[in-house]
Design a protein around this motif. Structure first.
Motif, PDB file in Angstrom:
ATOM      1  N   TYR A  16      23.287  47.447  16.445  1.00 30.40           N
ATOM      2  CA  TYR A  16      23.063  47.454  17.892  1.00 30.40           C
ATOM      3  C   TYR A  16      23.843  46.303  18.500  1.00 30.40           C
ATOM      4  CZ  TYR A  16      20.797  47.144  22.418  1.00 30.40           C
ATOM      5  OH  TYR A  16      20.554  47.090  23.771  1.00 30.40           O
ATOM      6  N   ASN A  17      24.677  46.585  19.476  1.00 30.99           N
ATOM      7  CA  ASN A  17      25.462  45.549  20.171  1.00 30.99           C
ATOM      8  C   ASN A  17      26.243  44.668  19.206  1.00 30.99           C
ATOM      9  OD1 ASN A  17      25.024  46.237  22.786  1.00 30.99           O
ATOM     10  ND2 ASN A  17      23.498  44.660  23.189  1.00 30.99           N
ATOM     11  N   GLY A  18      26.826  45.258  18.177  1.00 27.67           N
ATOM     12  CA  GLY A  18      27.648  44.497  17.242  1.00 27.67           C
ATOM     13  C   GLY A  18      26.881  43.765  16.161  1.00 27.67           C
ATOM     14  N   TYR A  19      25.597  44.014  16.053  1.00 28.34           N
ATOM     15  CA  TYR A  19      24.785  43.375  15.030  1.00 28.34           C
ATOM     16  C   TYR A  19      24.222  44.433  14.095  1.00 28.34           C
ATOM     17  CZ  TYR A  19      24.894  39.127  17.787  1.00 28.34           C
ATOM     18  OH  TYR A  19      25.316  38.014  18.464  1.00 28.34           O
ATOM     19  N   GLY A  20      24.028  44.054  12.842  1.00 25.44           N
ATOM     20  CA  GLY A  20      23.423  44.953  11.871  1.00 25.44           C
ATOM     21  C   GLY A  20      22.397  44.199  11.045  1.00 25.44           C
ATOM     22  N   THR A  21      21.469  44.918  10.438  1.00 22.97           N
ATOM     23  CA  THR A  21      20.419  44.305   9.632  1.00 22.97           C
ATOM     24  C   THR A  21      20.739  44.478   8.152  1.00 22.97           C
ATOM     25  OG1 THR A  21      18.799  44.800  11.351  1.00 22.97           O
ATOM     26  CG2 THR A  21      17.931  44.300   9.159  1.00 22.97           C
ATOM     27  N   TYR A  22      20.517  43.443   7.387  1.00 26.24           N
ATOM     28  CA  TYR A  22      20.767  43.428   5.952  1.00 26.24           C
ATOM     29  C   TYR A  22      19.505  43.015   5.207  1.00 26.24           C
ATOM     30  CZ  TYR A  22      25.731  43.750   6.886  1.00 26.24           C
ATOM     31  OH  TYR A  22      26.964  44.187   7.299  1.00 26.24           O
ATOM     32  N   ALA A  23      19.265  43.648   4.067  1.00 26.06           N
ATOM     33  CA  ALA A  23      18.172  43.217   3.193  1.00 26.06           C
ATOM     34  C   ALA A  23      18.693  42.078   2.321  1.00 26.06           C
ATOM     35  CB  ALA A  23      17.711  44.377   2.313  1.00 26.06           C
ATOM     36  N   TYR A  24      17.816  41.145   1.997  1.00 27.14           N
ATOM     37  CA  TYR A  24      18.200  40.057   1.093  1.00 27.14           C
ATOM     38  C   TYR A  24      16.990  39.622   0.275  1.00 27.14           C
ATOM     39  CZ  TYR A  24      15.920  36.518   3.989  1.00 27.14           C
ATOM     40  OH  TYR A  24      15.002  35.769   4.657  1.00 27.14           O
ATOM     41  N   LYS A  25      17.286  38.975  -0.828  1.00 23.00           N
ATOM     42  CA  LYS A  25      16.247  38.528  -1.763  1.00 23.00           C
ATOM     43  C   LYS A  25      15.813  37.115  -1.395  1.00 23.00           C
ATOM     44  CE  LYS A  25      15.484  37.906  -6.682  1.00 23.00           C
ATOM     45  NZ  LYS A  25      16.097  37.968  -8.000  1.00 23.00           N
ATOM     46  N   VAL A  26      14.522  36.958  -1.117  1.00 23.91           N
ATOM     47  CA  VAL A  26      13.960  35.647  -0.797  1.00 23.91           C
ATOM     48  C   VAL A  26      13.614  34.898  -2.082  1.00 23.91           C
ATOM     49  CG1 VAL A  26      12.070  34.427   0.344  1.00 23.91           C
ATOM     50  CG2 VAL A  26      13.020  36.499   1.381  1.00 23.91           C
ATOM     51  N   SER A  27      12.952  35.604  -2.996  1.00 30.03           N
ATOM     52  CA  SER A  27      12.573  35.058  -4.297  1.00 30.03           C
ATOM     53  C   SER A  27      12.450  36.227  -5.271  1.00 30.03           C
ATOM     54  CB  SER A  27      11.252  34.293  -4.207  1.00 30.03           C
ATOM     55  OG  SER A  27      10.205  35.180  -3.873  1.00 30.03           O
TER      56      SER A  27
END
Length: 77
Positions: A16-27
């Motif tokens: 949206y508006n040039g942004y995307g969501t990414y999953a990442y590992k916290v722990s």
């Protein structure tokens, strides 16, 4: 010694508006999501903790496993 492959996990249909969501590992037992700009700020994913290995993905919850990973290419010269 060859480095192991690393991946980023962009989530489909989250741009949206040039942004995307990414999953990442916290722990080892915790995953989350972060919002990044699609171009320059995605480089921080490639450089920082947010790139994961195939072993990380294999051990992840099902919602993470459902994301198509994109391999990180190091810019080594």
């Amino acid at each position: 010694m060859e480095k192991g492959k690393r991946y980023v996990l962009p989530m489909d249909r989250t741009e949206y508006n040039g942004y995307g969501t990414y999953a990442y590992k916290v722990s080892d037992d915790c995953w989350s999501t972060l919002l990044y700009a699609t171009d320059n700020m995605v480089q921080s994913i490639l450089i920082n903790r947010d790139a994961v290995t195939q072993a990380d993905i294999d051990a992840a919850p099902d919602w993470v496993k459902s994301i198509t990973p994109i391999e990180v290419k190091d810019n080594e010269q």
